[in-house]
Every structure is written in C-alpha cells, then in structure tokens.
Design a protein around this motif. Structure first.
Motif, PDB file in Angstrom:
ATOM      1  N   PRO A 106       0.826  -1.205   0.000  1.00 40.91           N
ATOM      2  CA  PRO A 106       0.000   0.000   0.000  1.00 40.91           C
ATOM      3  C   PRO A 106       0.866   1.263   0.000  1.00 40.91           C
ATOM      4  O   PRO A 106       1.949   1.271   0.586  1.00 40.91           O
ATOM      5  CB  PRO A 106      -0.796  -0.119   1.300  1.00 40.91           C
ATOM      6  CG  PRO A 106       0.043  -0.977   2.181  1.00 40.91           C
ATOM      7  CD  PRO A 106       0.761  -1.932   1.260  1.00 40.91           C
ATOM      8  N   PRO A 107       0.398   2.330  -0.659  1.00 41.56           N
ATOM      9  CA  PRO A 107       1.199   3.550  -0.769  1.00 41.56           C
ATOM     10  C   PRO A 107       1.122   4.397   0.500  1.00 41.56           C
ATOM     11  O   PRO A 107       0.483   5.452   0.538  1.00 41.56           O
ATOM     12  CB  PRO A 107       0.558   4.266  -1.961  1.00 41.56           C
ATOM     13  CG  PRO A 107      -0.870   3.852  -1.919  1.00 41.56           C
ATOM     14  CD  PRO A 107      -0.845   2.436  -1.414  1.00 41.56           C
ATOM     15  N   MET A 108       1.774   3.932   1.561  1.00 41.70           N
ATOM     16  CA  MET A 108       1.736   4.677   2.821  1.00 41.70           C
ATOM     17  C   MET A 108       3.111   4.808   3.457  1.00 41.70           C
ATOM     18  O   MET A 108       3.231   5.252   4.580  1.00 41.70           O
ATOM     19  CB  MET A 108       0.751   4.024   3.794  1.00 41.70           C
ATOM     20  CG  MET A 108       1.080   2.614   4.178  1.00 41.70           C
ATOM     21  SD  MET A 108      -0.207   1.950   5.239  1.00 41.70           S
ATOM     22  CE  MET A 108       0.600   0.460   5.796  1.00 41.70           C
ATOM     23  N   GLY A 109       4.152   4.392   2.746  1.00 46.50           N
ATOM     24  CA  GLY A 109       5.511   4.562   3.254  1.00 46.50           C
ATOM     25  C   GLY A 109       5.942   3.547   4.290  1.00 46.50           C
ATOM     26  O   GLY A 109       6.989   3.708   4.906  1.00 46.50           O
ATOM     27  N   ALA A 110       5.169   2.509   4.503  1.00 48.96           N
ATOM     28  CA  ALA A 110       5.523   1.482   5.490  1.00 48.96           C
ATOM     29  C   ALA A 110       6.091   0.260   4.781  1.00 48.96           C
ATOM     30  O   ALA A 110       5.700  -0.056   3.665  1.00 48.96           O
ATOM     31  CB  ALA A 110       4.299   1.081   6.290  1.00 48.96           C
ATOM     32  N   ASP A 111       7.012  -0.418   5.453  1.00 53.36           N
ATOM     33  CA  ASP A 111       7.538  -1.673   4.947  1.00 53.36           C
ATOM     34  C   ASP A 111       6.686  -2.790   5.527  1.00 53.36           C
ATOM     35  O   ASP A 111       6.852  -3.178   6.684  1.00 53.36           O
ATOM     36  CB  ASP A 111       9.003  -1.826   5.357  1.00 53.36           C
ATOM     37  CG  ASP A 111       9.640  -3.080   4.805  1.00 53.36           C
ATOM     38  OD1 ASP A 111       9.042  -3.690   3.886  1.00 53.36           O
ATOM     39  OD2 ASP A 111      10.715  -3.462   5.280  1.00 53.36           O
ATOM     40  N   CYS A 112       5.704  -3.267   4.731  1.00 54.16           N
ATOM     41  CA  CYS A 112       4.804  -4.293   5.228  1.00 54.16           C
ATOM     42  C   CYS A 112       4.339  -5.160   4.071  1.00 54.16           C
ATOM     43  O   CYS A 112       4.467  -4.793   2.902  1.00 54.16           O
ATOM     44  CB  CYS A 112       3.605  -3.676   5.956  1.00 54.16           C
ATOM     45  SG  CYS A 112       2.508  -2.715   4.914  1.00 54.16           S
ATOM     46  N   ASP A 113       3.773  -6.322   4.390  1.00 53.68           N
ATOM     47  CA  ASP A 113       3.241  -7.201   3.364  1.00 53.68           C
ATOM     48  C   ASP A 113       1.999  -6.621   2.717  1.00 53.68           C
ATOM     49  O   ASP A 113       1.724  -6.863   1.549  1.00 53.68           O
ATOM     50  CB  ASP A 113       2.894  -8.575   3.965  1.00 53.68           C
ATOM     51  CG  ASP A 113       4.137  -9.342   4.376  1.00 53.68           C
ATOM     52  OD1 ASP A 113       5.227  -9.057   3.841  1.00 53.68           O
ATOM     53  OD2 ASP A 113       4.005 -10.240   5.228  1.00 53.68           O
ATOM     54  N   GLY A 114       1.219  -5.897   3.497  1.00 62.44           N
ATOM     55  CA  GLY A 114       0.001  -5.339   2.954  1.00 62.44           C
ATOM     56  C   GLY A 114      -0.859  -4.724   4.037  1.00 62.44           C
ATOM     57  O   GLY A 114      -0.534  -4.775   5.225  1.00 62.44           O
ATOM     58  N   ALA A 115      -1.956  -4.116   3.605  1.00 63.42           N
ATOM     59  CA  ALA A 115      -2.943  -3.542   4.506  1.00 63.42           C
ATOM     60  C   ALA A 115      -4.308  -3.855   3.931  1.00 63.42           C
ATOM     61  O   ALA A 115      -4.474  -3.931   2.714  1.00 63.42           O
ATOM     62  CB  ALA A 115      -2.734  -2.026   4.619  1.00 63.42           C
ATOM     63  N   GLY A 116      -5.277  -4.063   4.795  1.00 63.80           N
ATOM     64  CA  GLY A 116      -6.582  -4.415   4.263  1.00 63.80           C
ATOM     65  C   GLY A 116      -7.671  -4.433   5.295  1.00 63.80           C
ATOM     66  O   GLY A 116      -7.543  -3.831   6.355  1.00 63.80           O
ATOM     67  N   ILE A 117      -8.707  -5.180   4.976  1.00 66.23           N
ATOM     68  CA  ILE A 117      -9.871  -5.270   5.830  1.00 66.23           C
ATOM     69  C   ILE A 117     -10.269  -6.722   6.010  1.00 66.23           C
ATOM     70  O   ILE A 117      -9.959  -7.569   5.184  1.00 66.23           O
ATOM     71  CB  ILE A 117     -11.052  -4.445   5.274  1.00 66.23           C
ATOM     72  CG1 ILE A 117     -11.417  -4.867   3.845  1.00 66.23           C
ATOM     73  CG2 ILE A 117     -10.739  -2.980   5.281  1.00 66.23           C
ATOM     74  CD1 ILE A 117     -12.685  -5.611   3.785  1.00 66.23           C
ATOM     75  N   GLU A 118     -10.980  -6.962   7.087  1.00 68.19           N
ATOM     76  CA  GLU A 118     -11.497  -8.293   7.385  1.00 68.19           C
ATOM     77  C   GLU A 118     -12.932  -8.124   7.878  1.00 68.19           C
ATOM     78  O   GLU A 118     -13.199  -7.269   8.722  1.00 68.19           O
ATOM     79  CB  GLU A 118     -10.639  -8.943   8.465  1.00 68.19           C
ATOM     80  CG  GLU A 118     -10.948 -10.365   8.745  1.00 68.19           C
ATOM     81  CD  GLU A 118      -9.942 -10.992   9.696  1.00 68.19           C
ATOM     82  OE1 GLU A 118     -10.400 -11.773  10.544  1.00 68.19           O
ATOM     83  OE2 GLU A 118      -8.741 -10.708   9.582  1.00 68.19           O
ATOM     84  N   ILE A 119     -13.832  -8.906   7.319  1.00 67.51           N
ATOM     85  CA  ILE A 119     -15.245  -8.815   7.684  1.00 67.51           C
ATOM     86  C   ILE A 119     -15.765 -10.223   7.989  1.00 67.51           C
ATOM     87  O   ILE A 119     -15.427 -11.178   7.288  1.00 67.51           O
ATOM     88  CB  ILE A 119     -16.082  -8.224   6.510  1.00 67.51           C
ATOM     89  CG1 ILE A 119     -15.620  -6.806   6.199  1.00 67.51           C
ATOM     90  CG2 ILE A 119     -17.570  -8.240   6.841  1.00 67.51           C
ATOM     91  CD1 ILE A 119     -16.227  -6.237   4.931  1.00 67.51           C
ATOM     92  N   HIS A 120     -16.598 -10.315   9.011  1.00 62.45           N
ATOM     93  CA  HIS A 120     -17.225 -11.588   9.379  1.00 62.45           C
ATOM     94  C   HIS A 120     -18.733 -11.373   9.443  1.00 62.45           C
ATOM     95  O   HIS A 120     -19.214 -10.567  10.225  1.00 62.45           O
ATOM     96  CB  HIS A 120     -16.717 -12.076  10.740  1.00 62.45           C
ATOM     97  CG  HIS A 120     -15.237 -12.176  10.794  1.00 62.45           C
ATOM     98  ND1 HIS A 120     -14.549 -13.233  10.265  1.00 62.45           N
ATOM     99  CD2 HIS A 120     -14.297 -11.326  11.277  1.00 62.45           C
ATOM    100  CE1 HIS A 120     -13.252 -13.039  10.434  1.00 62.45           C
ATOM    101  NE2 HIS A 120     -13.079 -11.896  11.038  1.00 62.45           N
ATOM    102  N   ILE A 121     -19.447 -12.096   8.599  1.00 59.89           N
ATOM    103  CA  ILE A 121     -20.903 -11.968   8.555  1.00 59.89           C
ATOM    104  C   ILE A 121     -21.521 -13.320   8.843  1.00 59.89           C
ATOM    105  O   ILE A 121     -21.081 -14.322   8.338  1.00 59.89           O
ATOM    106  CB  ILE A 121     -21.356 -11.450   7.162  1.00 59.89           C
ATOM    107  CG1 ILE A 121     -20.794 -10.038   6.994  1.00 59.89           C
ATOM    108  CG2 ILE A 121     -22.843 -11.482   7.032  1.00 59.89           C
ATOM    109  CD1 ILE A 121     -21.076  -9.407   5.686  1.00 59.89           C
TER     110      ILE A 121
END
Length: 121
Positions: A106-121
C-alpha cells in the motif's frame, strides 16, 4: 452420520490486479490484492450425495469476487461489501461469510506485506 456443526467452502490467497484506492495514482496503475474468502453453508447434502449441485461451487464464488474486484472503488470496505452482497444474492442458503481483502504494497511509506480489511458476517 455425525451431526455437523458447520461447513465451509473457501478460496485462499486469490490474487487480483485492480484499481481501488483514494490516491489518483491507484486508479491509474492499480495495485495487487489478495483475497481470502470463507463461506459457510449447509454441507450435509453434499457430503451424502456427492452431487455438485448440492455444494457451494467455489468456481462460482471466484467469478463473483472477480466481477466485483474489476469495478474500481475508493474503499476496500466497499469492494468487500459488494462481494458479500453478490454471494448472498447468488447463494441465499449461505450461513456465514468471512472475507479478508489485502492490498499488497500500500502507498503509505511502510515496509509491510500489505494492509486491508477483514469482515465476518
């Protein structure tokens, strides 16, 4: 036959290139996404019958997710919500949906695998 508490069909680590995001560059070049999807349904009939008509077809789940991933959105929550709605409309027998949608790099300047969301319905 033993009593089944729950049954699921899942897709794990499905990769997409799509055009979601708030920044202008994200709608131009896109980004890579990873989807994990777990859908609960009454699995007993499929277990007993060995009939594909009795199961929740994971190829159809993929097609539904792919169609929604192709529609650009600003928010991953919106994309995930559309995926959930498409699944519920196509498979009204669904008892639960767990969705994890991650944007790789993700374009946020962090060194990470990713960023996202999780939903449980």
């Amino acid at each position: 036959m033993m009593a089944i508490k729950s049954g699921y069909v899942y897709l794990k680590g499905v990769s997409f290139h799509a055009f979601h995001g708030v920044l202008p560059q994200e709608s131009l070049v896109g980004a890579d996404y990873v989807l994990d999807l777990r859908v609960g349904y009454p699995i007993e009939q499929a277990m007993e019958s060995d009939n594909v008509e009795a199961t929740l077809n994971y190829a159809v789940l993929y097609e539904l997710a792919q169609q929604e991933m192709q529609k650009p959105s600003r928010l991953l929550e919106h994309v995930a919500g559309r995926i959930v709605k498409a699944i519920q409309e196509r498979f009204p027998e669904v008892t639960s949906i767990d969705i994890n949608l991650m944007k790789k790099n993700p374009p946020m300047g962090a060194d990470c695998d990713g960023a996202g969301i999780e939903i449980h319905i």
